[in-house]
Design a protein around this motif. Structure first.
Motif, PDB file in Angstrom:
ATOM      1  N   UNK A 117      31.081 -20.555 -30.528  1.00  0.00           N
ATOM      2  CA  UNK A 117      31.204 -20.255 -29.097  1.00  0.00           C
ATOM      3  C   UNK A 117      30.448 -21.281 -28.273  1.00  0.00           C
ATOM      4  N   UNK A 118      29.241 -21.614 -28.710  1.00  0.00           N
ATOM      5  CA  UNK A 118      28.429 -22.608 -27.997  1.00  0.00           C
ATOM      6  C   UNK A 118      29.108 -23.971 -28.043  1.00  0.00           C
ATOM      7  N   UNK A 119      29.648 -24.312 -29.231  1.00  0.00           N
ATOM      8  CA  UNK A 119      30.308 -25.609 -29.370  1.00  0.00           C
ATOM      9  C   UNK A 119      31.542 -25.683 -28.474  1.00  0.00           C
ATOM     10  N   UNK A 120      32.289 -24.590 -28.379  1.00  0.00           N
ATOM     11  CA  UNK A 120      33.484 -24.557 -27.542  1.00  0.00           C
ATOM     12  C   UNK A 120      33.132 -24.758 -26.070  1.00  0.00           C
ATOM     13  N   UNK A 121      32.065 -24.115 -25.628  1.00  0.00           N
ATOM     14  CA  UNK A 121      31.620 -24.281 -24.238  1.00  0.00           C
ATOM     15  C   UNK A 121      31.200 -25.724 -24.004  1.00  0.00           C
ATOM     16  N   UNK A 122      30.433 -26.275 -24.961  1.00  0.00           N
ATOM     17  CA  UNK A 122      30.007 -27.675 -24.867  1.00  0.00           C
ATOM     18  C   UNK A 122      31.215 -28.602 -24.799  1.00  0.00           C
ATOM     19  N   UNK A 123      32.187 -28.379 -25.703  1.00  0.00           N
ATOM     20  CA  UNK A 123      33.365 -29.245 -25.762  1.00  0.00           C
ATOM     21  C   UNK A 123      34.169 -29.177 -24.465  1.00  0.00           C
ATOM     22  N   UNK A 124      34.369 -27.986 -23.940  1.00  0.00           N
ATOM     23  CA  UNK A 124      35.134 -27.832 -22.698  1.00  0.00           C
ATOM     24  C   UNK A 124      34.449 -28.545 -21.546  1.00  0.00           C
ATOM     25  N   UNK A 125      33.114 -28.404 -21.471  1.00  0.00           N
ATOM     26  CA  UNK A 125      32.346 -29.058 -20.409  1.00  0.00           C
ATOM     27  C   UNK A 125      32.471 -30.579 -20.505  1.00  0.00           C
ATOM     28  N   UNK A 126      32.307 -31.115 -21.714  1.00  0.00           N
ATOM     29  CA  UNK A 126      32.373 -32.568 -21.916  1.00  0.00           C
ATOM     30  C   UNK A 126      33.775 -33.105 -21.632  1.00  0.00           C
ATOM     31  N   UNK A 127      34.791 -32.399 -22.113  1.00  0.00           N
ATOM     32  CA  UNK A 127      36.167 -32.867 -21.935  1.00  0.00           C
ATOM     33  C   UNK A 127      36.573 -32.892 -20.467  1.00  0.00           C
ATOM     34  N   UNK A 128      36.364 -31.792 -19.775  1.00  0.00           N
ATOM     35  CA  UNK A 128      36.730 -31.729 -18.365  1.00  0.00           C
ATOM     36  C   UNK A 128      35.908 -32.740 -17.558  1.00  0.00           C
ATOM     37  N   UNK A 129      34.620 -32.847 -17.890  1.00  0.00           N
ATOM     38  CA  UNK A 129      33.759 -33.801 -17.190  1.00  0.00           C
ATOM     39  C   UNK A 129      34.193 -35.237 -17.419  1.00  0.00           C
ATOM     40  N   UNK A 130      34.533 -35.581 -18.667  1.00  0.00           N
ATOM     41  CA  UNK A 130      34.950 -36.948 -18.990  1.00  0.00           C
ATOM     42  C   UNK A 130      36.251 -37.313 -18.294  1.00  0.00           C
ATOM     43  N   UNK A 131      37.205 -36.409 -18.344  1.00  0.00           N
ATOM     44  CA  UNK A 131      38.508 -36.668 -17.715  1.00  0.00           C
ATOM     45  C   UNK A 131      38.344 -36.954 -16.227  1.00  0.00           C
ATOM     46  N   UNK A 132      37.557 -36.147 -15.544  1.00  0.00           N
ATOM     47  CA  UNK A 132      37.369 -36.349 -14.109  1.00  0.00           C
ATOM     48  C   UNK A 132      36.505 -37.561 -13.807  1.00  0.00           C
ATOM     49  N   UNK A 133      35.608 -37.915 -14.732  1.00  0.00           N
ATOM     50  CA  UNK A 133      34.786 -39.112 -14.546  1.00  0.00           C
ATOM     51  C   UNK A 133      35.640 -40.376 -14.607  1.00  0.00           C
ATOM     52  N   UNK A 134      36.588 -40.410 -15.546  1.00  0.00           N
ATOM     53  CA  UNK A 134      37.504 -41.550 -15.627  1.00  0.00           C
ATOM     54  C   UNK A 134      38.351 -41.623 -14.367  1.00  0.00           C
ATOM     55  N   UNK A 135      38.753 -40.481 -13.865  1.00  0.00           N
ATOM     56  CA  UNK A 135      39.540 -40.414 -12.632  1.00  0.00           C
ATOM     57  C   UNK A 135      38.769 -40.983 -11.443  1.00  0.00           C
ATOM     58  N   UNK A 136      37.482 -40.659 -11.351  1.00  0.00           N
ATOM     59  CA  UNK A 136      36.643 -41.152 -10.261  1.00  0.00           C
ATOM     60  C   UNK A 136      36.466 -42.664 -10.353  1.00  0.00           C
ATOM     61  N   UNK A 137      36.417 -43.187 -11.583  1.00  0.00           N
ATOM     62  CA  UNK A 137      36.218 -44.620 -11.792  1.00  0.00           C
ATOM     63  C   UNK A 137      37.407 -45.435 -11.312  1.00  0.00           C
TER      64      UNK A 137
END
Length: 330
Positions: free
Chosen positions: A153-173
């Motif tokens: 459960x913790x890993x899933x929350x971590x993964x979702x946070x990282x994935x969504x954050x990374x995708x939007x970070x590339x978008x901002x770049x």
């Protein structure tokens, strides 16, 4: 060798696709709308065709079908899962781009639906990797060569946070001609090299990384300054999905802090600017956010920003390579 072939094949297909796609986008009047609160000199880019990310998406798909076929037939589906994961984000971006083109303004999907769609994609991808035995809740720490076991459960929350954050970070770049695509080139090369170094069992991921590299190299033929086409959210969200998909499929998500340093700094600069602006009732830390616009306001040319940001990413990818040597010993 197959990784190199994949890169070359994707380059050719994406380059040809670009030749055909750009005139179509012009006829469709799929022009980019420039934000009024952005740099004033960017207004000259108004109307430049957007959704150009379709060309490298098609190039990568063709490469997986042709070059990646042996892996798929052998039952290795990781590259397919990465592509589908990235494609979901690309579709979200396409809907966003389409809304912007239809409305002739720089606003597409609202933040709420976009976030929920991205979150659902992240959860589905992680669940899929787990179901097929490609992913375990072990967090590898680069340089220290240790893994930290987490509850699923913790890993899933971590993964979702990282994935969504990374995708939007590339978008901002993606705010300066050629920036997001060029910064992602060494990142793709890093994942391709790691896949090759670890051995034949990761060749399918290497083929995807090679295809990503070749597709982006071809896209830069049209996207370098002055850009003839923009990737749009279609391309930038797909790229974000591809980058974090590769990191998780190789089970080294923390390496994104290194190879994605530019993405991280771009995002933090935006967050810091907004928070500081609200706390101080109108004051700013940066002349404009995200930080590439700050450097533009300081007099940097788009070519200089391009060169410096790519150089930093190359150095961080080299550092990341040494950081995972203990894990990926042949």
């Amino acid at each position: 060798m197959r990784i190199v072939i994949a890169a070359l094949f994707s380059f050719v297909i994406s380059a040809v696709a670009g030749k055909l796609l750009i005139p179509v986008l012009r006829r469709m009047k799929a022009g980019q709308s420039i934000k009024e609160d952005g740099p004033t000199w960017h207004m000259s880019k108004q109307g430049t065709p957007t959704m150009g990310g379709l060309m490298f998406i098609f190039g990568i798909l063709a490469t997986l079908v042709v070059i990646g076929a042996p892996d798929i037939l052998a039952g290795d589906y990781r590259a397919v899962f990465i592509f589908l994961f990235a494609l979901v984000f690309g579709v979200i971006g396409y809907i966003d781009d389409y809304e912007k083109v239809k409305k002739h303004e720089n606003t597409g999907l609202t933040a709420g639906p976009k976030f929920l769609l991205q979150l659902a994609a992240a959860i589905a991808f992680t669940t899929l990797l787990r179901h097929f035995g490609y992913l375990a809740p072990h967090l590898y720490v680069p340089f220290f060569n240790v893994t930290i076991e987490l509850p699923w459960v913790v890993y899933m929350v971590f993964a979702a946070f990282v994935m969504v954050g990374t995708v939007n970070a590339v978008n901002i770049t993606d705010g300066v001609d050629g920036l997001s695509s060029s910064v992602t080139l060494p990142v793709a090369a890093f994942f391709a090299a790691v896949s090759a170094w670890w051995g034949s069992q990761y060749q399918d991921i290497g083929v995807f990384a090679g295809a990503l590299f070749g597709g982006l190299a071809a896209f830069l033929l049209y996207n370098h300054y002055p850009a003839k086409v923009f990737m749009g959210d279609t391309g930038s969200l797909f790229l974000g999905g591809a980058v974090c998909g590769l990191a998780f499929a190789l089970d080294i998500p923390l390496v994104l802090i290194l190879v994605g340093l530019v993405y991280l700094v771009e995002t933090l600069s935006d967050i810091i600017q907004v928070v500081y602006f609200k706390l101080t009732h109108g004051k700013r830390i940066f002349k404009m956010a995200p930080i590439h616009h700050h450097f533009e306001m300081c007099g940097w040319s788009e070519e200089k920003i391009f060169t410096v940001f790519v150089g930093i990413t190359c150095l961080m990818c080299v550092a990341a390579w040494f950081g995972v040597q203990g894990r990926y010993a042949p």
